[in-house]
Design an enzyme around this catalytic site. Sequence first.
Site, mmCIF file in Angstrom:
data_model
loop_
_atom_site.group_PDB
_atom_site.id
_atom_site.type_symbol
_atom_site.label_atom_id
_atom_site.label_comp_id
_atom_site.label_asym_id
_atom_site.label_seq_id
_atom_site.Cartn_x
_atom_site.Cartn_y
_atom_site.Cartn_z
ATOM 1 N N GLU A 97 -0.294 -6.761 13.343
ATOM 2 C CA GLU A 97 -1.237 -6.132 12.420
ATOM 3 C C GLU A 97 -2.619 -6.759 12.648
ATOM 4 O O GLU A 97 -2.797 -7.958 12.445
ATOM 5 C CB GLU A 97 -0.787 -6.338 10.977
ATOM 6 C CG GLU A 97 0.605 -5.756 10.710
ATOM 7 C CD GLU A 97 0.985 -5.765 9.242
ATOM 8 O OE1 GLU A 97 0.221 -6.337 8.420
ATOM 9 O OE2 GLU A 97 2.029 -5.195 8.906
ATOM 10 N N LYS A 159 -3.083 0.812 8.276
ATOM 11 C CA LYS A 159 -2.688 0.176 7.011
ATOM 12 C C LYS A 159 -3.917 0.089 6.124
ATOM 13 O O LYS A 159 -5.012 -0.241 6.602
ATOM 14 C CB LYS A 159 -2.113 -1.208 7.319
ATOM 15 C CG LYS A 159 -1.449 -1.912 6.154
ATOM 16 C CD LYS A 159 -0.727 -3.159 6.667
ATOM 17 C CE LYS A 159 -0.115 -3.954 5.529
ATOM 18 N NZ LYS A 159 0.628 -5.128 6.024
#
Length: 240
Positions: A97, A159
């Site tokens: 991420e 995200k």
Amino acid sequence: MVYNIKNSKQLASLINYTNLNNMISESEMKEFLEKAKELNFHSVVISPTYVPLAKEILADSDIKVGSVVGFPLGFDDTESKIAATQELIKKGADEIEVVINLSYLKDEKYDLLENEIKQIKEVMGDKILKVIMETKALEDYQKANAAKVAENSGADFIKNSTGFVSPNHIFENVNDINIIQKYAPKIKIEICGGINEYKFANQILTGGADLIGSDNGYEIVKAYKDLRENTQVKPKPITL
């Protein structure tokens, strides 16, 4: 309308169980990983420090090990993010991420943003890349542009939040999902931040998220399991 969760196993498969506490001890992390193993989440998201430990403890499970790059501010230079990504892949991370450079986004330097994400994705092979923007700090058009850039650059997921600055209402989350789906229809969506009970998790999934990120994943799934699967009933015999 609600998302059709059939059982606690399916619910856990939609949650990335997260622990990015920067002061967690090794024994506490082991406890966290054992809890993840108990319920078989989609993945754990942990600091780079504990990736090798997670690979060891979760070796006999299907749980993916995820970690973070440029977290939580995103302003590391591209070379540093690439090097950090390569090191995490070497240690066994399955998912990365990366927090985007919000300065590039604010200044509309989309070519620099796209180039950074593309280079990170290139060194990852078939591993999953999630790009984190901070929607609470962005205008809607900036969210749309960030989503388009992430999709064009080959990211697998976008995200909405690091979890440090989160949308504080379901309507904000659904608005973010709607924007992403409209302007980057092929990219998958993970919603993170403030999701601490089943009702909210179900609303997020119903709103169109593919996955949820939560440091309360264990509590969410356990509460659902207790509610749905631990009911004991002894019916009386039927006499006709």
